[in-house]
Each structure stands twice: as C-alpha cells, then as structure tokens.
Scaffold this active site. Structure first.
Site, PDB file in Angstrom:
ATOM      1  N   GLU A  83      65.553 -66.987  -9.371  1.00  0.00           N
ATOM      2  CA  GLU A  83      65.136 -65.928 -10.229  1.00  0.00           C
ATOM      3  C   GLU A  83      66.393 -65.639 -11.326  1.00  0.00           C
ATOM      4  O   GLU A  83      66.614 -64.896 -12.197  1.00  0.00           O
ATOM      5  CB  GLU A  83      64.915 -64.783  -9.701  1.00  0.00           C
ATOM      6  N   HIS A 118      68.684 -57.065  -9.310  1.00  0.00           N
ATOM      7  CA  HIS A 118      67.101 -57.240  -9.291  1.00  0.00           C
ATOM      8  C   HIS A 118      66.525 -57.411  -7.836  1.00  0.00           C
ATOM      9  O   HIS A 118      67.237 -58.100  -6.776  1.00  0.00           O
ATOM     10  CB  HIS A 118      66.605 -58.664  -9.849  1.00  0.00           C
ATOM     11  N   HIS A 149      63.223 -56.208  -4.798  1.00  0.00           N
ATOM     12  CA  HIS A 149      61.956 -55.982  -4.539  1.00  0.00           C
ATOM     13  C   HIS A 149      61.786 -54.653  -3.769  1.00  0.00           C
ATOM     14  O   HIS A 149      61.122 -54.677  -2.553  1.00  0.00           O
ATOM     15  CB  HIS A 149      61.201 -56.963  -3.759  1.00  0.00           C
ATOM     16  N   TYR A 176      69.654 -37.276 -13.849  1.00  0.00           N
ATOM     17  CA  TYR A 176      70.352 -38.569 -13.843  1.00  0.00           C
ATOM     18  C   TYR A 176      69.449 -39.696 -13.793  1.00  0.00           C
ATOM     19  O   TYR A 176      69.719 -40.701 -14.199  1.00  0.00           O
ATOM     20  CB  TYR A 176      70.593 -38.268 -12.161  1.00  0.00           C
ATOM     21  N   HIS A 205      56.066 -56.645  -8.290  1.00  0.00           N
ATOM     22  CA  HIS A 205      57.183 -57.330  -8.114  1.00  0.00           C
ATOM     23  C   HIS A 205      58.511 -56.749  -7.884  1.00  0.00           C
ATOM     24  O   HIS A 205      59.017 -56.524  -6.829  1.00  0.00           O
ATOM     25  CB  HIS A 205      57.347 -58.591  -9.256  1.00  0.00           C
TER      26      HIS A 205
HETATM   27 ZN   LIG Z   1      61.959 -61.308  -7.575  1.00  0.00          ZN
END
Ligand SMILES: [Zn+2]
Length: 215
Positions: free
Chosen positions: A77, A96, A98, A123, A163
């Site tokens: 990714e 990143h 999940h 926040y 995702h």
């Molecule tokens: Zn991913």
C-alpha cells in the site's frame, strides 16, 4: 539525516506500531506507517509485517521517487502514502489502518461522502476536520492512488470506503494521534446512531479552525 536521527525514527515507528496493535487499532499484518526522511526519501513499514512486532532494523527505506532502497520490501500500500505526500509537502508522516470503527463508518448508508463524521468534539475538528470518503477500489489498484491524490491537497485525512483511514501529520506522533482521534470519534458516531446527537455548530467549528489551524 544522521544515523542517530534515522535510528530514533525507526524505533519510534516500532514503538507506536506496537502501541496501535496492542490497543486493537490494527490487527494481523494490516496497517502501515511511513515517515519522511531528511534526504527526501521515506522509512516505511514492510509488506506482511505485523505492526505489533516490527524490527526497527528491517523497516523499508524508499528513495525520493518512492523506489525500494533497502530493508525489507515495503508494504503493497506504499502507493497510498505516496499519493498523499505528492499533494502534501507539509506532511512528515502517514498512518493507514483498517481500524474497526472507522471502517464501520465507511460502510454506513447515507453518510456524507464530503464529510463522513459530524463535528462531535472539538479535538476531532482540531486533529481531523472534514473527512471525505474515497469510493471503493480493489486493494492495490493504482486508481485508488489517483482518487486519494484528488483529495489529499485539501484534507490531511481521507476514509477509504470499506477499507480504512489514511491520515497525514506534521510528525509521526501527530499522525498517530489524529488516527486515534478519528477512530474514537468513529466509535462515538456509531454509539450515537439513531439518537439525533447534538454536534458542534458551524460557528463553533469556524471558531476552532480560526484558533487552531490544522497543517
Ligand atoms: Zn489498507
């Protein structure tokens, strides 16, 4: 970048990766982290690596074009990270995940694709702001990178449909904190489904944005 600084960054990636993993924000070998280095390249977590058990010495090093230089092979990714950095020269790090609650929000019917989560807390506004939804693409598809690129100039965080989130920050710590804020606010949003919650008003959001501008 001195060897000392680079080693410190490698340790920080492993420490924060383990912290995210230990608290269930990422599981299995999912999730990835990258940090910009002084020479214009990046350090990035390797493919199929568990964020809970990263070996700092084996973290991937990428050149300024995003090509693999040394260490283990980078995450598949990595193009997501490169798409964000291409539009965000001010961002030093990207996370990143999940993460469950953020992914759950990305699957909900009727969410605003320009702004997936309402401004429930101050926040959240200060660390994330407006969160756009990137339409679903099959994992690894380069068209997903293009879709992220289209939004990254205006947003430090985007949510990939079905995702997970991609979050940039002006330091690794800032990117991790913003990712955590997003996940916790996604949890609040889910808890409040069907309850007609009172979000911050547009005036309250504008006041926060004026006093605490995001990078
Ligand atoms: Zn991913």
């Amino acid at each position: 970048m001195s060897l000392h600084d680079e080693n410190r960054l490698r340790e920080q990636i492993a420490t924060l990766g383990k912290s995210l993993f230990d608290r269930g924000l990422t599981m299995g070998s999912s999730g990835n982290i990258s940090v910009r280095t002084d020479d214009g390249g990046w350090l990035m977590t390797p493919t199929n690596a568990c964020l809970g058990r990263l070996d700092p010495g084996r973290i991937s090093r990428l050149d300024r074009d995003g090509g693999w230089k040394d260490g283990d092979k980078p995450t598949k990714e990595s193009f997501l990270h490169m798409a964000m950095y291409a539009e965000r020269p001010q961002s030093e790090a990207i996370v990143h995940l999940h993460s469950t609650h953020s992914v759950a929000v990305s699957c909900l019917p009727g969410i605003d694709p320009c702004d997936c989560i309402p401004p429930l807390t101050a926040y959240y506004v200060m660390r994330v702001g407006k969160l756009p939804l990137v339409p679903y693409h099959i994992p690894g598809d380069e068209s997903l990178g293009d879709a992220v690129k289209g939004l990254a100039g205006r947003h430090s965080a985007v949510l990939l449909a079905n995702h997970g989130p991609v979050v940039a920050g002006k330091s690794l710590e800032a990117a991790v904190y913003a990712t955590e804020e997003l996940e916790e606010t996604a949890k609040l949003f889910l808890l409040l489904q069907g309850k007609n919650p009172r979000a911050l008003t547009p005036e309250q959001v504008a006041e926060l944005e004026a006093r605490y501008p995001r990078d």
